[in-house]
Design a protein around this motif. Structure first.
Motif, PDB file in Angstrom:
ATOM      1  N   SER A   1      -4.192  -0.367  -5.746  1.00  0.00           N
ATOM      2  CA  SER A   1      -3.418  -0.671  -4.546  1.00  0.00           C
ATOM      3  C   SER A   1      -3.729  -2.086  -4.058  1.00  0.00           C
ATOM      4  O   SER A   1      -2.820  -2.855  -3.717  1.00  0.00           O
ATOM      5  CB  SER A   1      -3.725   0.348  -3.450  1.00  0.00           C
ATOM      6  OG  SER A   1      -3.023   0.048  -2.278  1.00  0.00           O
ATOM      7  N   GLU A   2      -5.003  -2.442  -4.037  1.00  0.00           N
ATOM      8  CA  GLU A   2      -5.396  -3.791  -3.627  1.00  0.00           C
ATOM      9  C   GLU A   2      -4.854  -4.835  -4.587  1.00  0.00           C
ATOM     10  O   GLU A   2      -4.423  -5.917  -4.170  1.00  0.00           O
ATOM     11  CB  GLU A   2      -6.917  -3.887  -3.529  1.00  0.00           C
ATOM     12  CG  GLU A   2      -7.486  -3.090  -2.369  1.00  0.00           C
ATOM     13  CD  GLU A   2      -9.001  -3.057  -2.359  1.00  0.00           C
ATOM     14  OE1 GLU A   2      -9.636  -3.824  -3.114  1.00  0.00           O
ATOM     15  OE2 GLU A   2      -9.551  -2.249  -1.594  1.00  0.00           O
TER      16      GLU A   2
ATOM     17  N   ARG B   1       0.831  -1.215   0.000  1.00  0.00           N
ATOM     18  CA  ARG B   1       0.000   0.000   0.000  1.00  0.00           C
ATOM     19  C   ARG B   1       0.855   1.251   0.000  1.00  0.00           C
ATOM     20  O   ARG B   1       0.554   2.231  -0.687  1.00  0.00           O
ATOM     21  CB  ARG B   1      -0.942   0.018   1.203  1.00  0.00           C
ATOM     22  CG  ARG B   1      -2.199  -0.793   1.018  1.00  0.00           C
ATOM     23  CD  ARG B   1      -3.239  -0.508   2.097  1.00  0.00           C
ATOM     24  NE  ARG B   1      -2.735  -0.711   3.444  1.00  0.00           N
ATOM     25  CZ  ARG B   1      -2.706  -1.877   4.082  1.00  0.00           C
ATOM     26  NH1 ARG B   1      -3.157  -2.960   3.491  1.00  0.00           N
ATOM     27  NH2 ARG B   1      -2.235  -1.959   5.303  1.00  0.00           N
TER      28      ARG B   1
ATOM     29  N   GLU C   1      -1.235  -5.357  -3.743  1.00  0.00           N
ATOM     30  CA  GLU C   1      -1.086  -6.187  -2.540  1.00  0.00           C
ATOM     31  C   GLU C   1      -1.171  -7.664  -2.905  1.00  0.00           C
ATOM     32  O   GLU C   1      -0.329  -8.465  -2.490  1.00  0.00           O
ATOM     33  CB  GLU C   1      -2.181  -5.857  -1.521  1.00  0.00           C
ATOM     34  CG  GLU C   1      -2.060  -4.508  -0.881  1.00  0.00           C
ATOM     35  CD  GLU C   1      -3.244  -4.187   0.009  1.00  0.00           C
ATOM     36  OE1 GLU C   1      -3.828  -5.123   0.606  1.00  0.00           O
ATOM     37  OE2 GLU C   1      -3.596  -3.004   0.117  1.00  0.00           O
TER      38      GLU C   1
ATOM     39  N   ASP D   1      -7.284   3.129  -4.950  1.00  0.00           N
ATOM     40  CA  ASP D   1      -7.516   2.007  -4.032  1.00  0.00           C
ATOM     41  C   ASP D   1      -7.570   0.646  -4.721  1.00  0.00           C
ATOM     42  O   ASP D   1      -6.988  -0.316  -4.235  1.00  0.00           O
ATOM     43  CB  ASP D   1      -8.794   2.224  -3.234  1.00  0.00           C
ATOM     44  CG  ASP D   1      -8.645   3.308  -2.186  1.00  0.00           C
ATOM     45  OD1 ASP D   1      -7.491   3.680  -1.869  1.00  0.00           O
ATOM     46  OD2 ASP D   1      -9.671   3.792  -1.682  1.00  0.00           O
TER      47      ASP D   1
END
Length: 92
Positions: free
Chosen positions: A45-46, A32, A49, A42
């Motif tokens: 970003s996920e 993140r 991850e 977002d």
């Protein structure tokens, strides 16, 4: 980041699968942080991850097995995340 303080390479190498499972939150935090530094939204970003965790687990945890402790584990993970982003660039 205090989730993975003072990690010695032998801790990662002893059982990289268990290490990754025990430190998934810390790995996500690093991903993140890298995503934010690159201005990703977002959802991206996920995705990063997930991609980082998958990369760490790939080929029998080869990336984790290569960790030698020359850098802090958070720095090592940030480099893994950054390289994944570079690999995903158009034309790479």
């Amino acid at each position: 980041m205090s989730d993975v303080p003072g990690v010695a390479p032998r801790e990662v190498l002893r059982d990289p699968r268990a290490w990754l499972e025990a430190n998934a939150r810390a790995v996500n935090h690093v991903a993140r942080r890298v995503a934010r530094s690159r201005g990703l939204q977002d959802d991206a970003s996920e995705a990063l991850e997930s991609a980082v965790r998958a990369r760490l687990a790939a080929d029998d945890y080869e990336v984790l097995r290569r960790y030698r402790g020359e850098a802090d584990i958070q720095t090592y993970l940030a480099v893994v995340a950054s390289r994944l982003l570079l690999d995903q660039r158009p034309g790479s």
